[in-house]
Design an enzyme around this catalytic site. Sequence first.
Site, mmCIF file in Angstrom:
data_model
loop_
_atom_site.group_PDB
_atom_site.id
_atom_site.type_symbol
_atom_site.label_atom_id
_atom_site.label_comp_id
_atom_site.label_asym_id
_atom_site.label_seq_id
_atom_site.Cartn_x
_atom_site.Cartn_y
_atom_site.Cartn_z
ATOM 1 N N CYS A 121 0.843 -1.197 0.000
ATOM 2 C CA CYS A 121 0.000 0.000 0.000
ATOM 3 C C CYS A 121 0.879 1.249 0.000
ATOM 4 O O CYS A 121 1.571 1.541 -0.970
ATOM 5 C CB CYS A 121 -0.966 -0.055 1.175
ATOM 6 S SG CYS A 121 -2.238 1.227 1.159
ATOM 7 N N ASP A 149 -10.600 -2.643 -5.766
ATOM 8 C CA ASP A 149 -9.606 -1.718 -5.240
ATOM 9 C C ASP A 149 -9.793 -0.356 -5.897
ATOM 10 O O ASP A 149 -9.425 -0.163 -7.061
ATOM 11 C CB ASP A 149 -8.199 -2.250 -5.505
ATOM 12 C CG ASP A 149 -7.131 -1.503 -4.731
ATOM 13 O OD1 ASP A 149 -7.384 -0.370 -4.295
ATOM 14 O OD2 ASP A 149 -6.021 -2.057 -4.573
ATOM 15 N N HIS A 156 -8.509 -4.195 -1.467
ATOM 16 C CA HIS A 156 -7.271 -3.508 -1.128
ATOM 17 C C HIS A 156 -6.833 -3.878 0.297
ATOM 18 O O HIS A 156 -7.639 -3.879 1.219
ATOM 19 C CB HIS A 156 -7.486 -1.994 -1.218
ATOM 20 C CG HIS A 156 -6.251 -1.198 -0.957
ATOM 21 N ND1 HIS A 156 -5.358 -0.856 -1.948
ATOM 22 C CD2 HIS A 156 -5.746 -0.680 0.191
ATOM 23 C CE1 HIS A 156 -4.379 -0.160 -1.429
ATOM 24 N NE2 HIS A 156 -4.581 -0.042 -0.123
#
Length: 249
Positions: free
Chosen positions: A140, A185, A217
């Site tokens: 991320c 996502d 995500h």
Amino acid sequence: MASFPPSACCVKGIKHEGETTGTTFKVGKYDAYIATPDPSSAKDGALLYIPDVISIWQNSKLMADQFAANGYLTLIIDPFNGDPLPLNRPDGFDIFSWLAKGSTGDNPHTKEAVDPIIETAIKYLKEEKGVKKLGAVGYCFGAKYVARHFKNGIQVGYMAHPSFVDEDELEGFKAPLSISAAETDTIFPADKRHRSEEILAKNGFPYQINLYSQVEHGFSVRGDPNKKTDRFAREQAFIQAVTWFDNWL
């Protein structure tokens, strides 16, 4: 951008269970965690683990331990200078204010603040640990800094559900790169994946983008191990990373 900025989904997920085996310490003034492989199985290469916004915690430690179990000395650095976010913040939390100013208002988590932390970690691995072959994993938030620090000696990269990666940063990563992506996502949606493919193909280095269905995500770090789809995707994404480093690092 090759991926959008972080959003509220970046702090949601499940804490995993297990006994960590590495060591928590400081690299310079920054919090860090190092997982060391058994000397009999240690590989000729090390990994810098650049985490998501929750930074050094149970899940990231367990993952670093598992990279070490696969032969890679693995260092997690806290890119937030002691100001990570806890898991599962309440709805309405302003992540953009936190990124700009930090929790105290004077500890920003911008690239100007984070870059020196990553450089400190790379210097530690090279000078203190004698690392000659360096790979990096970015989850991320951390993915951006894998891309940004190719210039500082990252030779092979892996990203999972990347956020905040600019197109020029991705284009500047002139080395093998593997990406794990989630089907759902909003930060790294289909159009961003396809644009990333175009950039990586133009670069001419080995690349891989694997799409995992029925996950969101954050799945590779914070997926629910009690859900079959989450568990499968999380495990396969980890295998993807290890296999990539085994081949290219």
